[in-house]
Each structure stands twice: as C-alpha cells, then as structure tokens.
Write a protein that holds these residues in place. Sequence first.
Motif, PDB file in Angstrom:
ATOM      1  N   SER A 132      40.111 -53.840 110.193  1.00 50.53           N
ATOM      2  CA  SER A 132      41.018 -53.490 109.319  1.00 50.53           C
ATOM      3  C   SER A 132      42.138 -53.625 109.328  1.00 50.53           C
ATOM      4  O   SER A 132      42.476 -53.236 110.402  1.00 50.53           O
ATOM      5  N   GLU A 133      43.202 -53.124 108.618  1.00 49.67           N
ATOM      6  CA  GLU A 133      44.223 -52.771 108.707  1.00 49.67           C
ATOM      7  C   GLU A 133      44.551 -51.438 109.682  1.00 49.67           C
ATOM      8  O   GLU A 133      45.198 -51.408 110.464  1.00 49.67           O
ATOM      9  N   ARG A 134      43.646 -51.009 108.843  1.00 48.96           N
ATOM     10  CA  ARG A 134      43.173 -49.064 109.804  1.00 48.96           C
ATOM     11  C   ARG A 134      43.008 -48.764 111.054  1.00 48.96           C
ATOM     12  O   ARG A 134      43.978 -48.228 111.864  1.00 48.96           O
ATOM     13  N   ALA A 135      42.456 -50.204 111.931  1.00 46.76           N
ATOM     14  CA  ALA A 135      41.624 -49.886 112.794  1.00 46.76           C
ATOM     15  C   ALA A 135      42.911 -50.839 113.625  1.00 46.76           C
ATOM     16  O   ALA A 135      42.722 -50.325 114.968  1.00 46.76           O
ATOM     17  N   ALA A 136      43.320 -51.885 113.251  1.00 48.49           N
ATOM     18  CA  ALA A 136      44.755 -53.179 113.402  1.00 48.49           C
ATOM     19  C   ALA A 136      45.470 -51.451 113.835  1.00 48.49           C
ATOM     20  O   ALA A 136      46.312 -51.783 115.281  1.00 48.49           O
ATOM     21  N   GLN A 137      46.010 -50.783 113.051  1.00 52.59           N
ATOM     22  CA  GLN A 137      47.165 -50.050 113.195  1.00 52.59           C
ATOM     23  C   GLN A 137      46.578 -48.785 115.022  1.00 52.59           C
ATOM     24  O   GLN A 137      47.650 -48.226 115.781  1.00 52.59           O
ATOM     25  N   ALA A 138      45.339 -47.950 113.873  1.00 56.34           N
ATOM     26  CA  ALA A 138      44.980 -47.429 115.376  1.00 56.34           C
ATOM     27  C   ALA A 138      45.288 -47.815 116.930  1.00 56.34           C
ATOM     28  O   ALA A 138      45.873 -47.051 117.742  1.00 56.34           O
ATOM     29  N   VAL A 139      44.479 -49.307 117.320  1.00 62.05           N
ATOM     30  CA  VAL A 139      45.035 -49.838 118.840  1.00 62.05           C
ATOM     31  C   VAL A 139      46.426 -50.162 118.737  1.00 62.05           C
ATOM     32  O   VAL A 139      46.819 -50.506 119.195  1.00 62.05           O
ATOM     33  N   ARG A 140      47.409 -50.331 117.812  1.00 62.17           N
ATOM     34  CA  ARG A 140      48.807 -50.641 118.095  1.00 62.17           C
ATOM     35  C   ARG A 140      48.942 -49.108 118.550  1.00 62.17           C
ATOM     36  O   ARG A 140      49.750 -49.014 119.439  1.00 62.17           O
ATOM     37  N   GLN A 141      49.006 -48.268 117.927  1.00 63.53           N
ATOM     38  CA  GLN A 141      48.997 -46.588 118.164  1.00 63.53           C
ATOM     39  C   GLN A 141      49.373 -46.407 119.393  1.00 63.53           C
ATOM     40  O   GLN A 141      49.905 -45.594 119.918  1.00 63.53           O
ATOM     41  N   ARG A 142      47.659 -47.007 120.086  1.00 58.25           N
ATOM     42  CA  ARG A 142      47.460 -46.158 121.296  1.00 58.25           C
ATOM     43  C   ARG A 142      47.975 -47.041 121.782  1.00 58.25           C
ATOM     44  O   ARG A 142      48.297 -46.632 123.412  1.00 58.25           O
ATOM     45  N   LEU A 143      48.019 -48.396 121.995  1.00 54.84           N
ATOM     46  CA  LEU A 143      48.711 -48.900 122.439  1.00 54.84           C
ATOM     47  C   LEU A 143      50.403 -49.063 123.185  1.00 54.84           C
ATOM     48  O   LEU A 143      51.045 -48.896 124.237  1.00 54.84           O
ATOM     49  N   THR A 144      50.934 -47.858 122.233  1.00 59.79           N
ATOM     50  CA  THR A 144      52.438 -47.362 122.613  1.00 59.79           C
ATOM     51  C   THR A 144      52.371 -46.938 122.634  1.00 59.79           C
ATOM     52  O   THR A 144      53.964 -46.039 123.061  1.00 59.79           O
ATOM     53  N   LEU A 191      40.612 -54.240 129.067  1.00 54.16           N
ATOM     54  CA  LEU A 191      41.817 -53.517 127.633  1.00 54.16           C
ATOM     55  C   LEU A 191      40.354 -53.268 126.512  1.00 54.16           C
ATOM     56  O   LEU A 191      40.595 -52.052 126.149  1.00 54.16           O
ATOM     57  N   ALA A 192      39.979 -53.989 125.938  1.00 55.47           N
ATOM     58  CA  ALA A 192      38.789 -53.820 124.548  1.00 55.47           C
ATOM     59  C   ALA A 192      38.196 -52.526 125.171  1.00 55.47           C
ATOM     60  O   ALA A 192      38.018 -51.411 123.879  1.00 55.47           O
ATOM     61  N   ALA A 193      37.345 -52.170 126.478  1.00 51.70           N
ATOM     62  CA  ALA A 193      37.789 -51.780 126.503  1.00 51.70           C
ATOM     63  C   ALA A 193      37.959 -50.030 126.582  1.00 51.70           C
ATOM     64  O   ALA A 193      37.120 -49.455 125.847  1.00 51.70           O
ATOM     65  N   GLU A 194      38.980 -50.209 127.210  1.00 48.86           N
ATOM     66  CA  GLU A 194      39.842 -49.072 126.840  1.00 48.86           C
ATOM     67  C   GLU A 194      40.116 -48.215 125.899  1.00 48.86           C
ATOM     68  O   GLU A 194      40.334 -47.364 125.529  1.00 48.86           O
ATOM     69  N   LEU A 195      40.438 -49.679 124.840  1.00 48.75           N
ATOM     70  CA  LEU A 195      40.208 -49.095 123.402  1.00 48.75           C
ATOM     71  C   LEU A 195      39.179 -48.576 122.646  1.00 48.75           C
ATOM     72  O   LEU A 195      39.531 -48.724 121.770  1.00 48.75           O
ATOM     73  N   GLY A 196      37.969 -48.992 123.028  1.00 51.37           N
ATOM     74  CA  GLY A 196      36.617 -49.060 122.699  1.00 51.37           C
ATOM     75  C   GLY A 196      36.698 -49.565 121.060  1.00 51.37           C
ATOM     76  O   GLY A 196      35.820 -49.012 120.073  1.00 51.37           O
ATOM     77  N   LEU A 197      36.682 -50.885 121.452  1.00 45.51           N
ATOM     78  CA  LEU A 197      36.456 -51.854 120.877  1.00 45.51           C
ATOM     79  C   LEU A 197      35.415 -52.211 120.927  1.00 45.51           C
ATOM     80  O   LEU A 197      34.893 -52.490 121.517  1.00 45.51           O
ATOM     81  N   ASP A 198      34.477 -52.625 119.407  1.00 42.39           N
ATOM     82  CA  ASP A 198      33.223 -52.925 119.251  1.00 42.39           C
ATOM     83  C   ASP A 198      33.289 -54.727 120.147  1.00 42.39           C
ATOM     84  O   ASP A 198      33.747 -55.209 120.078  1.00 42.39           O
TER      85      ASP A 198
END
Length: 197
Positions: free
Chosen positions: A60-72, A27-34
């Motif tokens: 950051s909050e921005r990064a968390a929002q981006a991850v949440r949006q990709r997941l949903t 999941l971390a790889a799919e999300l492109g997380l460092d």
Amino acid sequence: MNERHVVGVDTGHAGTLREADHLLRELAAELGLDADVPGCTHHVRDGLRPHTALSFALPSERAAQAVRQRLTANGSGDRLGVAHGEDRYGPGELAAGAAHAAAEHGARTGGRAVLYPGSGAVTGVLTVARLLEVSAVERVVVLGSPGEPSPEAELVTRGHVRPEWREGRLVLAVMPAAGGTLVPFEVPDPTPCCAGH
C-alpha cells in the motif's frame, strides 16, 4: 497487486550479487517487511561506477511511506539514496540509482527478484508446474530453446531461484542439466572472473 507502491534504495553496493542478496534480505528484516514483500536487485550503469541498487514493492501507499520514512530517518538519507514516486532523497547519484530501481520494478521491466511470494517454497527438486503453482514466477524459459519446458520437467533449484521481471512478468531463465533436468541459469556461487589466475 495492480497498483505498485515501490521504494528504491541505493547504497552504492559494488560487490557481488550474493552480497547484494544478503544486503536486500538484511534490509528487509531491519524494515520488518513480510516475507512475501517482493524485493529485487537492479544493475545501475549510470554515474561514476556500475553498482547494484535495491527495490521493494509494498502492499500500500501507507506501507511505502512508512518504509521511506524509516530509510531516511536519523540521517541515514545522507549515506544512501531512496526513491518513492517522484520523491528522491540522499546524495544525487544514489538517489538516481534508487529511482532507476524503483522505476524498473514498478513498471516490471527489470529487476532480479530475491524475495517474492513463494520464494521460500522453491527449494530442492520440483516440477515446472509446481514452481508456477507455489510461487510468483509466471513463466519459465529454457535458454537456447524456442519453446517453453514441459510442465512435468524437473527443476533442480540448488536453493537459488532468481527470476527477473521481463515485459510485466516474473520470468525464470533455466538451462538443461544432467538427466534431462533443468537448473536455474544463475548459479548460487559463481566463480569470479580470472579467479584461477
């Protein structure tokens, strides 16, 4: 990282911890997380059956929002639970499990770290001092011992170091091993209960 921007994810995974580790890394790889984005597994005991949820602490909050949006996005929120702050997405039980994971990780009171800063550097044999120097692990405790191990004590990692959040610190539980060395308490390939029956 003082402020914590944690996203919890619950797929309802009821398999082994090894499988949960794989799911978290995938999941971390799919999300492109460092590679240094902390990712944890969490036991969820509420609901219909015990299972494992995941969490990621974003920078950051921005990064968390981006991850949440990709997941949903694309209806995936119907198959998994996602939690970020007070927001919950997905089926009720899975959203609650995701919230549990996010809350534990955010408060640093629970969670088994699979990904964390320096996790790639803790392989082979290294001293306790070196482990603390190169990774986010903040403390090492020897099971059954009242004191902490010597900084010069050698730790045989077996390629599997899974510290846990305890009272705000990332703590690795270890146990004595052959030749005066230490090994992480969690073994890489545990034998399933009753495997020989």
